[in-house]
Design a protein around this motif. Structure first.
Motif, mmCIF file in Angstrom:
data_model
loop_
_atom_site.group_PDB
_atom_site.id
_atom_site.type_symbol
_atom_site.label_atom_id
_atom_site.label_comp_id
_atom_site.label_asym_id
_atom_site.label_seq_id
_atom_site.Cartn_x
_atom_site.Cartn_y
_atom_site.Cartn_z
ATOM 1 N N TYR A 224 38.699 39.050 32.839
ATOM 2 C CA TYR A 224 38.761 38.505 34.197
ATOM 3 C C TYR A 224 39.305 39.531 35.188
ATOM 4 O O TYR A 224 38.841 39.608 36.318
ATOM 5 C CB TYR A 224 39.621 37.237 34.229
ATOM 6 C CG TYR A 224 38.865 35.968 33.909
ATOM 7 C CD1 TYR A 224 37.711 35.631 34.606
ATOM 8 C CD2 TYR A 224 39.301 35.113 32.912
ATOM 9 C CE1 TYR A 224 37.014 34.472 34.312
ATOM 10 C CE2 TYR A 224 38.610 33.952 32.610
ATOM 11 C CZ TYR A 224 37.464 33.636 33.318
ATOM 12 O OH TYR A 224 36.780 32.494 33.028
ATOM 13 N N THR A 225 40.300 40.312 34.742
ATOM 14 C CA THR A 225 40.835 41.306 35.675
ATOM 15 C C THR A 225 39.812 42.410 35.945
ATOM 16 O O THR A 225 39.946 43.125 36.934
ATOM 17 C CB THR A 225 42.139 41.956 35.168
ATOM 18 O OG1 THR A 225 41.837 42.725 34.007
ATOM 19 C CG2 THR A 225 43.191 40.949 34.843
ATOM 20 N N PHE A 226 38.809 42.554 35.086
ATOM 21 C CA PHE A 226 37.760 43.543 35.375
ATOM 22 C C PHE A 226 36.725 42.974 36.341
ATOM 23 O O PHE A 226 35.750 43.646 36.663
ATOM 24 C CB PHE A 226 37.023 43.964 34.090
ATOM 25 C CG PHE A 226 37.907 44.562 33.046
ATOM 26 C CD1 PHE A 226 39.110 45.155 33.384
ATOM 27 C CD2 PHE A 226 37.534 44.545 31.705
ATOM 28 C CE1 PHE A 226 39.932 45.695 32.419
ATOM 29 C CE2 PHE A 226 38.356 45.089 30.742
ATOM 30 C CZ PHE A 226 39.560 45.663 31.099
ATOM 31 N N GLY A 227 36.910 41.716 36.741
ATOM 32 C CA GLY A 227 35.964 41.113 37.661
ATOM 33 C C GLY A 227 34.837 40.378 36.976
ATOM 34 O O GLY A 227 33.837 40.055 37.604
ATOM 35 N N ALA A 228 34.967 40.113 35.674
ATOM 36 C CA ALA A 228 33.918 39.403 34.954
ATOM 37 C C ALA A 228 33.857 37.952 35.426
ATOM 38 O O ALA A 228 34.882 37.337 35.693
ATOM 39 C CB ALA A 228 34.172 39.457 33.447
ATOM 40 N N ASN A 232 29.535 36.493 32.333
ATOM 41 C CA ASN A 232 29.815 37.800 31.731
ATOM 42 C C ASN A 232 30.811 37.655 30.598
ATOM 43 O O ASN A 232 30.683 38.272 29.540
ATOM 44 C CB ASN A 232 30.414 38.769 32.752
ATOM 45 C CG ASN A 232 29.599 38.835 34.025
ATOM 46 O OD1 ASN A 232 30.157 38.719 35.110
ATOM 47 N ND2 ASN A 232 28.307 38.996 33.881
ATOM 48 N N GLY B 81 41.401 39.702 39.450
ATOM 49 C CA GLY B 81 40.319 40.487 40.033
ATOM 50 C C GLY B 81 40.564 41.961 39.861
ATOM 51 O O GLY B 81 41.686 42.388 39.561
ATOM 52 N N PRO B 82 39.508 42.760 40.041
ATOM 53 C CA PRO B 82 39.623 44.194 39.775
ATOM 54 C C PRO B 82 40.477 44.944 40.800
ATOM 55 O O PRO B 82 40.745 46.125 40.612
ATOM 56 C CB PRO B 82 38.173 44.672 39.813
ATOM 57 C CG PRO B 82 37.434 43.639 40.563
ATOM 58 C CD PRO B 82 38.149 42.360 40.380
ATOM 59 N N TYR B 105 33.535 49.351 29.796
ATOM 60 C CA TYR B 105 33.434 47.916 30.076
ATOM 61 C C TYR B 105 34.254 47.526 31.304
ATOM 62 O O TYR B 105 33.885 46.627 32.062
ATOM 63 C CB TYR B 105 33.898 47.118 28.855
ATOM 64 C CG TYR B 105 33.628 45.632 28.976
ATOM 65 C CD1 TYR B 105 32.341 45.137 28.827
ATOM 66 C CD2 TYR B 105 34.655 44.742 29.264
ATOM 67 C CE1 TYR B 105 32.081 43.789 28.954
ATOM 68 C CE2 TYR B 105 34.403 43.390 29.394
ATOM 69 C CZ TYR B 105 33.115 42.918 29.242
ATOM 70 O OH TYR B 105 32.858 41.579 29.377
ATOM 71 N N ALA B 106 35.379 48.235 31.513
ATOM 72 C CA ALA B 106 36.251 47.903 32.641
ATOM 73 C C ALA B 106 35.533 48.066 33.972
ATOM 74 O O ALA B 106 35.856 47.391 34.951
ATOM 75 C CB ALA B 106 37.506 48.765 32.602
ATOM 76 N N PHE B 109 31.644 45.419 35.976
ATOM 77 C CA PHE B 109 31.416 44.365 36.969
ATOM 78 C C PHE B 109 31.897 44.753 38.357
ATOM 79 O O PHE B 109 31.810 43.978 39.290
ATOM 80 C CB PHE B 109 32.125 43.085 36.525
ATOM 81 C CG PHE B 109 31.805 42.719 35.115
ATOM 82 C CD1 PHE B 109 30.540 42.267 34.784
ATOM 83 C CD2 PHE B 109 32.754 42.870 34.112
ATOM 84 C CE1 PHE B 109 30.225 41.951 33.483
ATOM 85 C CE2 PHE B 109 32.443 42.549 32.813
ATOM 86 C CZ PHE B 109 31.179 42.091 32.491
ATOM 87 N N ARG B 111 32.103 46.183 41.967
ATOM 88 C CA ARG B 111 31.148 46.532 43.018
ATOM 89 C C ARG B 111 31.889 47.337 44.077
ATOM 90 O O ARG B 111 33.067 47.092 44.343
ATOM 91 C CB ARG B 111 30.556 45.264 43.621
ATOM 92 C CG ARG B 111 29.648 44.559 42.616
ATOM 93 C CD ARG B 111 29.019 43.349 43.199
ATOM 94 N NE ARG B 111 30.014 42.366 43.589
ATOM 95 C CZ ARG B 111 29.727 41.290 44.308
ATOM 96 N NH1 ARG B 111 28.496 41.076 44.730
ATOM 97 N NH2 ARG B 111 30.672 40.422 44.615
ATOM 98 N N LEU B 192 39.601 51.259 36.342
ATOM 99 C CA LEU B 192 39.321 50.175 37.280
ATOM 100 C C LEU B 192 39.472 50.638 38.723
ATOM 101 O O LEU B 192 38.894 50.061 39.627
ATOM 102 C CB LEU B 192 40.323 49.041 37.061
ATOM 103 C CG LEU B 192 39.981 47.916 36.127
ATOM 104 C CD1 LEU B 192 41.169 46.986 36.012
ATOM 105 C CD2 LEU B 192 38.783 47.159 36.654
#
Lengths: 318, 302
Positions: A224-228, A232, B81-82, B105-106, B109, B111, B192
């Motif tokens: 989730y912290t990677f924005g998934a 995903n 969130g990233p 993988y990090a 997603f 953008r 990230l």
């Protein structure tokens, strides 16, 4: 040591002694007594721990490592030979003992195998029917149990819907509902597919569901912290982490399919390994019956080992 | 070393209460106020049970405060969130991915903004699209796109090299030692490129040598990039060595007890620990933390 055991005469307990012991006051008192006794222990009186074997130190630890494969194979083969010898002896004892019991000897079974599998193709025909039933039932179960298990783990209403059925059916042996299924679906192949499907489906769904629930929540948080997004997360974290469980479920499913096969072929068919074992058994053709059981078991081992090899290849990261 | 930078994260009177069935509810945080400014390295120390991790989870969006607010650039934090990377104490590496794929993988997603272009039929070229802002200036139109595979590879390579794991890029986590796993987690956190990096006792489970090494690595990287860090620890030496600002929290209920600016110049190394000023900070923080232990009855000080 050497003390004479004094036998205390048994005193018959008065009526209602248990009732008295279950009163809250009695329970409270006994807890208080126990706590008093604990408080009264003088820890300084306890000596240092003494070894069991005073000269050689503590006991050796149990060795949990696995044997080399040749050692395992050797003992396994030895075990098989041992059981065959016992079988020979018991068959011989039965023979000289006469009427009350009867067991075909290993040689009879080999002869039966020759007759059914080499001199004729009888066995292979039965086996063909059975394999088809197992493969069809198993594949339908595999294809359906994966989505159902994932949906159950992912959506609470799905779980609430399926759970009662699964828990109920898990406790009912397939042999019990065979007549119902045959009556409902007819004596066609469908009833066999369905019975095998149901057994495999239950086993696999429960195992995969547990696997999905077992996912490490830290990994979910990390994703989730990677924005998934949820989608995903499902494909990137849930599916791979449940993947070993899918493979385990596939192996357990083979077991379920093989054990249910005989039940599925009990009624409404003359063909199939299960039907063969059953009919030969009821005709007291024990050589054929035992041969059928052995073939069934050996195929089970082959399937299991095959899946095990695939499992090891696909989960090298474990 | 007063930091006058922009406030990135603001914690405003945050309370967090965990309801307990048939008992007193646990008050993890009781009215915490905190501002995290740009380019700060904040360390939070405090006895166990002071709500350090709860605070980090609230900033990370993994938990919601019972009352009060947590905002990033004035926007409420509603979820993870990233923009707020987290490095977990338990590494949280994906065991089915190799080191490199873990780092890749990090960034999968994420953008980012690039200028929008449009194909011009007359010239036959891609041309940038412009618009007018409210002051009438011509500004390029931006669009959100994911990183390309090549860009992601480049990012992964950079940070795997940074943590010196190039030779292990194709190994699975189970083949690495604890320290190496944590270095992968750090590389992943940096990949990230988040605005704030949240570190939850990242070195807590490591041996002393590995820990010193990773502290230095983290310092070198921070000195270069000055990424805003929010670092939780229970190690007083560690917090003084790393932090530009130390926040001491008290336990039950969790509150900010004291905030100390650490006025030691960067670059810092393990040798910084020998400086008298370091010792002063260290002894002061140790006194405050130890006193809380004694007061809370965790240590019987007769």
């Amino acid at each position: 040591m050497g003390e004479k055991k004094v036998k205390t005469p048994k005193v018959k307990k008065p009526r209602g002694w248990l009732k008295e012991k279950l009163t809250p006051k009695f329970i409270k008192n006994s807890i208080a007594k126990k706590n008093e006794a604990i408080a009264a222990v003088d820890l300084s009186r306890l000596s240092k721990p003494v070894n069991d074997v005073e000269t050689s130190g503590p006991k050796k630890m149990k060795d949990f490592s696995l044997w080399a494969s040749w050692k395992t194979a050797l003992v396994g083969i030895g075990g098989v030979i041992f059981v065959i010898i016992i079988w020979f002896i018991y068959a011989y004892v039965c023979e000289i003992n006469g009427k009350t019991s009867f067991l075909s000897s290993p040689i009879d079974v080999c002869q039966a195998f020759y007759n059914q599998a080499i001199a004729s193709t009888n066995l292979w025909r039965h086996l063909g029917f059975s394999l088809q039933r197992i493969v069809v039932g198993y594949l339908i179960a595999l294809v359906l149990s994966i989505p159902v298990a994932f949906l159950m783990a992912w959506y609470k209403p799905v779980r609430a819907f399926f759970d009662p059925f699964i828990q109920f059916l898990r406790c009912v042996p397939p042999i019990a509902y065979v007549p119902v299924v045959v009556a409902a679906l007819g004596t066609s192949e469908n009833s066999k597919y369905f019975i095998i499907f149901l057994a495999v489906f239950l086993t696999m769904t429960v195992t995969i569901y547990q696997g999905v629930r077992n996912v490490d929540l830290t990994l979910v948080k990390a994703a989730y912290t990677f924005g998934a997004r949820d989608r995903n997360l499902f494909l990137g974290v849930i599916v791979p982490s449940a993947f070993p469980f899918i493979l385990t479920a596939m192996r357990l499913g083979v077991g379920a399919a093989m054990t249910t096969l005989v039940a599925s072929e009990l009624t409404g068919t003359a063909f199939g390994l299960g039907a063969f074992i059953n009919s030969q058994g009821s005709r007291l053709q024990m050589d054929n019956c035992i041969m059928g059981i052995l073939v069934l078991g050996i195929f089970g081992i082959i399937f299991d080992k095959g899946l095990l090899v695939i499992e090891k290849k696909l989960t090298r990261w474990k | 070393m007063e930091n006058t930078g922009k406030v990135v994260i603001k914690i405003d009177n945050v309370k967090k209460i965990y309801p307990v069935e048939n008992g007193d509810d646990v008050v993890a945080l009781n009215g915490v106020n905190l501002e995290i400014k740009e380019n700060e390295f904040i360390c939070v120390v405090g006895p166990s049970g002071c709500g350090k991790t709860t605070l980090l989870n609230i900033i990370g969006g993994l938990e919601q405060p019972t009352s009060g607010s947590a905002t990033i650039h004035g926007r409420p934090i509603l979820g993870p969130g990233p923009d707020r990377g987290i490095i977990f104490q338990q590494y949280a590496l994906f065991p089915w991915l190799t080191v490199k794929k873990n780092v890749l993988y990090a960034t999968k997603f994420i953008r980012h903004l690039v200028p929008k272009t449009k194909f011009n039929k007359e010239t036959g070229k891609e041309e940038q699209v412009y618009t007018l802002d409210d002051k009438g200036n011509r500004v390029p139109v931006m669009k959100k796109v994911k990183y390309s595979k090549i860009e992601r590879e480049a990012i992964a390579n950079k940070y795997i090299d940074m943590v010196q794991l190039g030779a292990f890029a194709n190994k699975y986590p189970k083949e690495l030692s604890g320290g190496m796993k944590q270095r992968v987690a750090i590389a992943r956190g940096y990949a990230l490129n988040s605005e704030v990096l949240l570190l939850d006792e990242p070195f807590g489970a490591l041996d002393a040598q590995t820990r010193s090494q990773l502290q230095e690595d983290l310092l070198r990287t921070w000195e270069k990039e000055r990424k805003t860090c929010f670092f939780i620890t229970h190690d007083v030496d560690e917090c003084v060595l790393l932090a530009s600002r130390v926040i001491i929290m008290s336990a039950r209920p969790g509150q900010v007890k004291e905030v100390i600016d650490i006025d030691l110049p960067y670059p810092r190394t393990q040798a910084t620990k020998l400086e008298p000023k370091f010792q002063e900070y260290r002894n002061h923080i140790w006194d405050v933390v130890y006193k809380m232990y004694v007061d809370s009855g965790s240590i019987n000080n007769k």
